[in-house]
Design a protein around this motif. Structure first.
Motif, PDB file in Angstrom:
ATOM      1  N   GLY A 156     -14.147 -35.032 -19.260  1.00 25.32           N
ATOM      2  CA  GLY A 156     -14.670 -36.377 -19.497  1.00 25.32           C
ATOM      3  C   GLY A 156     -15.970 -36.416 -20.273  1.00 25.32           C
ATOM      4  O   GLY A 156     -16.175 -37.294 -21.121  1.00 25.32           O
ATOM      5  N   GLU A 157     -16.853 -35.441 -20.016  1.00 25.89           N
ATOM      6  CA  GLU A 157     -18.153 -35.451 -20.690  1.00 25.89           C
ATOM      7  C   GLU A 157     -18.053 -35.084 -22.166  1.00 25.89           C
ATOM      8  O   GLU A 157     -19.026 -35.238 -22.918  1.00 25.89           O
ATOM      9  CB  GLU A 157     -19.134 -34.504 -19.985  1.00 25.89           C
ATOM     10  CG  GLU A 157     -18.744 -33.038 -19.986  1.00 25.89           C
ATOM     11  CD  GLU A 157     -17.883 -32.636 -18.793  1.00 25.89           C
ATOM     12  OE1 GLU A 157     -17.851 -31.432 -18.477  1.00 25.89           O
ATOM     13  OE2 GLU A 157     -17.252 -33.532 -18.186  1.00 25.89           O
ATOM     14  N   VAL A 169     -15.478 -36.366 -24.090  1.00 25.69           N
ATOM     15  CA  VAL A 169     -14.594 -37.375 -24.686  1.00 25.69           C
ATOM     16  C   VAL A 169     -15.423 -38.479 -25.334  1.00 25.69           C
ATOM     17  O   VAL A 169     -16.367 -39.002 -24.739  1.00 25.69           O
ATOM     18  CB  VAL A 169     -13.656 -37.985 -23.620  1.00 25.69           C
ATOM     19  CG1 VAL A 169     -12.829 -39.123 -24.226  1.00 25.69           C
ATOM     20  CG2 VAL A 169     -12.736 -36.923 -23.041  1.00 25.69           C
ATOM     21  N   THR A 205     -15.877 -46.056 -18.814  1.00 27.96           N
ATOM     22  CA  THR A 205     -15.895 -44.936 -17.871  1.00 27.96           C
ATOM     23  C   THR A 205     -15.727 -43.608 -18.593  1.00 27.96           C
ATOM     24  O   THR A 205     -15.078 -43.521 -19.633  1.00 27.96           O
ATOM     25  CB  THR A 205     -14.758 -45.082 -16.838  1.00 27.96           C
ATOM     26  OG1 THR A 205     -13.512 -45.193 -17.530  1.00 27.96           O
ATOM     27  CG2 THR A 205     -14.984 -46.299 -15.971  1.00 27.96           C
ATOM     28  N   GLU A 206     -16.312 -42.570 -18.020  1.00 28.67           N
ATOM     29  CA  GLU A 206     -16.207 -41.216 -18.557  1.00 28.67           C
ATOM     30  C   GLU A 206     -15.028 -40.533 -17.880  1.00 28.67           C
ATOM     31  O   GLU A 206     -15.103 -40.141 -16.724  1.00 28.67           O
ATOM     32  CB  GLU A 206     -17.505 -40.451 -18.277  1.00 28.67           C
ATOM     33  CG  GLU A 206     -17.582 -39.097 -18.954  1.00 28.67           C
ATOM     34  CD  GLU A 206     -18.893 -38.396 -18.663  1.00 28.67           C
ATOM     35  OE1 GLU A 206     -18.955 -37.653 -17.664  1.00 28.67           O
ATOM     36  OE2 GLU A 206     -19.850 -38.596 -19.428  1.00 28.67           O
ATOM     37  N   GLU A 207     -13.919 -40.414 -18.605  1.00 27.55           N
ATOM     38  CA  GLU A 207     -12.697 -39.896 -18.005  1.00 27.55           C
ATOM     39  C   GLU A 207     -12.170 -38.683 -18.755  1.00 27.55           C
ATOM     40  O   GLU A 207     -12.310 -38.573 -19.968  1.00 27.55           O
ATOM     41  CB  GLU A 207     -11.606 -40.974 -18.009  1.00 27.55           C
ATOM     42  CG  GLU A 207     -11.937 -42.182 -17.160  1.00 27.55           C
ATOM     43  CD  GLU A 207     -10.842 -43.234 -17.218  1.00 27.55           C
ATOM     44  OE1 GLU A 207      -9.851 -43.010 -17.949  1.00 27.55           O
ATOM     45  OE2 GLU A 207     -10.970 -44.258 -16.544  1.00 27.55           O
ATOM     46  N   GLU A 208     -11.544 -37.798 -18.001  1.00 26.25           N
ATOM     47  CA  GLU A 208     -10.867 -36.656 -18.605  1.00 26.25           C
ATOM     48  C   GLU A 208      -9.744 -37.155 -19.508  1.00 26.25           C
ATOM     49  O   GLU A 208      -9.039 -38.105 -19.172  1.00 26.25           O
ATOM     50  CB  GLU A 208     -10.292 -35.774 -17.495  1.00 26.25           C
ATOM     51  CG  GLU A 208      -9.484 -34.592 -17.991  1.00 26.25           C
ATOM     52  CD  GLU A 208      -8.910 -33.789 -16.842  1.00 26.25           C
ATOM     53  OE1 GLU A 208      -9.653 -32.983 -16.254  1.00 26.25           O
ATOM     54  OE2 GLU A 208      -7.719 -33.982 -16.520  1.00 26.25           O
ATOM     55  N   LEU A 209      -9.598 -36.518 -20.647  1.00 30.28           N
ATOM     56  CA  LEU A 209      -8.545 -36.884 -21.591  1.00 30.28           C
ATOM     57  C   LEU A 209      -7.380 -35.915 -21.440  1.00 30.28           C
ATOM     58  O   LEU A 209      -7.556 -34.702 -21.459  1.00 30.28           O
ATOM     59  CB  LEU A 209      -9.089 -36.833 -23.020  1.00 30.28           C
ATOM     60  CG  LEU A 209      -8.101 -37.113 -24.169  1.00 30.28           C
ATOM     61  CD1 LEU A 209      -7.598 -38.540 -24.082  1.00 30.28           C
ATOM     62  CD2 LEU A 209      -8.766 -36.866 -25.515  1.00 30.28           C
ATOM     63  N   LEU A 247      -8.115 -41.948 -13.290  1.00 28.58           N
ATOM     64  CA  LEU A 247      -8.147 -42.246 -14.720  1.00 28.58           C
ATOM     65  C   LEU A 247      -7.598 -43.655 -14.905  1.00 28.58           C
ATOM     66  O   LEU A 247      -6.478 -43.942 -14.515  1.00 28.58           O
ATOM     67  CB  LEU A 247      -7.284 -41.248 -15.506  1.00 28.58           C
ATOM     68  CG  LEU A 247      -7.641 -39.766 -15.349  1.00 28.58           C
ATOM     69  CD1 LEU A 247      -6.654 -38.914 -16.121  1.00 28.58           C
ATOM     70  CD2 LEU A 247      -9.048 -39.503 -15.840  1.00 28.58           C
TER      71      LEU A 247
END
Length: 482
Positions: free
Chosen positions: A147-148, A150, A158-162, A309
């Motif tokens: 996330g950090e 992306v 929002t900071e989310e995993e891609l 997510l």
């Protein structure tokens, strides 16, 4: 050039480091693989992650010539590649693709964390990815971006995993169309290797709205073609196919996967038995594929309170996590995405014998317990309804009437009265103290006939009629809890 004294391995056998904790990669390389560490420094190669929990040597002609590292789940045999390095003079020997295929055959479908363009080009070369157009490639292997790392063409809250199957070769980044309507596209920050090798910073400086709109139009116009490409690519993957028995065990035993979870105190024995039975029922109903059995097991042992997510256009109807159109099953909860729950419910309700007024109080209380426990464990409401109707041949309207009369549910949520009901049901004690060596029906009847006693007192008095080692151990455990 200084001669390298390679570490040797007989029969090309890899040395593997696996731990539930953390392996610090750089100190390990410095201590055990100095020549690899020096080569990394000489090339100014930057590790994508300094930590892993699975570290594997790469061996060629019996010499250790590189390494790869993974974020690895021992319970569920899933692996996310976070680093791979091969000494320059040994590149071009298919070591990366061989490692990837070995992982698929031994464990499960791997993913790659922050792949470089060079790795994507290798996937294309060996048939695990394919260009859709000059810039965009589709990959059968899932691509992950923390996330950090992306970013997006528009602000995202929002900071989310891609998690994606698409890669932009021009800007050297995994990409995902989060929202088709607003043309919101997420992609990764640049990697050092891509900056040096492909000049991606310069290319990114030219990005504008037209660039991202072209990507959007590509996915709209070639939707069916893209879907076909991904399905074709995934069918070529040499994945290990697990059987139901491998994942949950046979009638008499739990599988090593489940036993490991119990041993590690991740789940209670009674809960493990429930999950085993649930997976068996779902598999037989066609709700889970062989290739998604482990994913389903992982999900049921750790169901999130809410979706982690959320900034995605398409989501799984069961767990509300992101999905892609080509997915056969949800890669988060493991459910068959082509499974028609509503249609199945209709067919089921039309074919079963409904409960009638002659059902005993014990019957309805037992079913209510099973249903409320699923709700309390955050299992989807509609799915819980379906499972109760399927397993107990009951029309949910009958059960709902009982639940409402006792104020056990409110707006699809369990109430305090419902929690109290769960904690005072005979099945609660039967599961809590692992009393499966005795006949539950007899215990339940005895329990309801002694309302003046506490749950533990009922258990002890009932077990007094038995004088064997297992029963005595259960009684001792109960006494410790009083």
């Amino acid at each position: 050039m200084e001669k390298i004294n390679y570490l040797t391995r007989e029969d090309n056998t890899q040395k593997v480091y696996l731990t539930e904790n953390t392996i610090n990669i750089t100190p390990l390389l410095e201590k055990e693989y100095e020549y690899i560490y020096n080569s990394i420094k000489d090339e100014h190669f930057i590790l994508k992650s300094e930590e892993c929990n699975l570290f594997k040597e790469l061996v060629f002609d019996n010499n250790v010539i590189g390494f790869c590292s993974y974020d690895f789940s021992r319970e569920f045999m899933t692996a996310a590649l976070n680093n791979i390095y091969i000494l320059p003079e040994f590149r071009g020997n298919k070591l990366f693709i061989q490692e990837l295929e070995k992982t698929m055959k031994e464990h499960n479908k791997p993913s790659i964390i922050e792949p470089t363009r060079f790795l994507i080009e290798l996937l294309i070369k060996y048939g695990y990815a394919k260009k859709i157009n000059e810039n965009i490639a589709a990959s059968a292997i899932e691509l992950i971006v923390p996330g950090e790392h992306v970013i997006a063409n528009k602000e995202i809250e929002t900071e989310e995993e891609l998690s994606t199957h698409f890669y932009d070769l021009n800007i050297c980044a995994p990409i995902h169309l989060l929202d088709m309507k607003s043309c919101l596209i997420a992609y990764s920050l640049p990697l050092n290797d891509d900056i040096i090798r492909y000049d991606c910073i310069n290319k990114r400086s030219k990005l504008d709205d037209d660039y991202f709109n072209e990507i959007k139009e590509l996915f709209i116009e070639k939707d069916e073609k893209i879907l076909g490409i991904l399905v074709e690519l995934e069918e070529k993957l040499p994945l290990k196919e697990f059987s139901l028995e491998e994942v949950i065990g046979n009638d008499d035993e739990l599988s090593p996967y489940i036993e490991t979870l119990i041993d590690d105190a991740h789940v209670t024995y009674s809960r493990a038995l429930e999950i085993k039975e649930q997976i068996k029922e779902e598999y037989e109903a066609g709700m889970i594929f062989n290739e998604s059995l482990l994913i389903r097991l992982a999900y049921l042992f750790n169901i999130p309170e809410e979706p982690t997510l959320i900034t995605h256009d398409e989501t799984c109807p069961y767990c509300e996590m992101p999905i892609d159109k080509h997915d056969k099953y949800c890669h988060y909860c493991g459910i068959n995405l082509n499974y028609n729950l509503i249609e199945t419910e209709k067919n089921l309700i039309n074919s079963i014998h409904q409960y009638n007024k002659n059902n005993t109080d014990e019957d309805i209380r037992y079913i209510a317990y099973k249903f409320l426990k699923m709700i309390n464990e955050k299992i989807d409401f509609e799915y819980s309804v379906f499972m109760c109707e399927k397993n107990f041949n009951i029309n949910f309207n009958v059960l709902k009437k009982y639940l409402n009369e006792n104020n056990y549910i409110n707006d699809e949520s369990i109430t305090e009265e419902g929690i109290e009901f769960l904690n005072n049901h005979p099945l609660h004690y039967y599961e809590k103290y692992r009393m499966d060596i005795i006949d539950y029906t007899k215990f339940e009847e005895y329990y309801w006939n002694h309302p003046d006693l506490s749950g533990e007192e009922i258990c002890l008095k009932f077990l007094d009629q038995y004088d064997d080692e297992c029963s005595n151990e259960i009684k001792e455990e109960i006494k410790r809890n009083i």
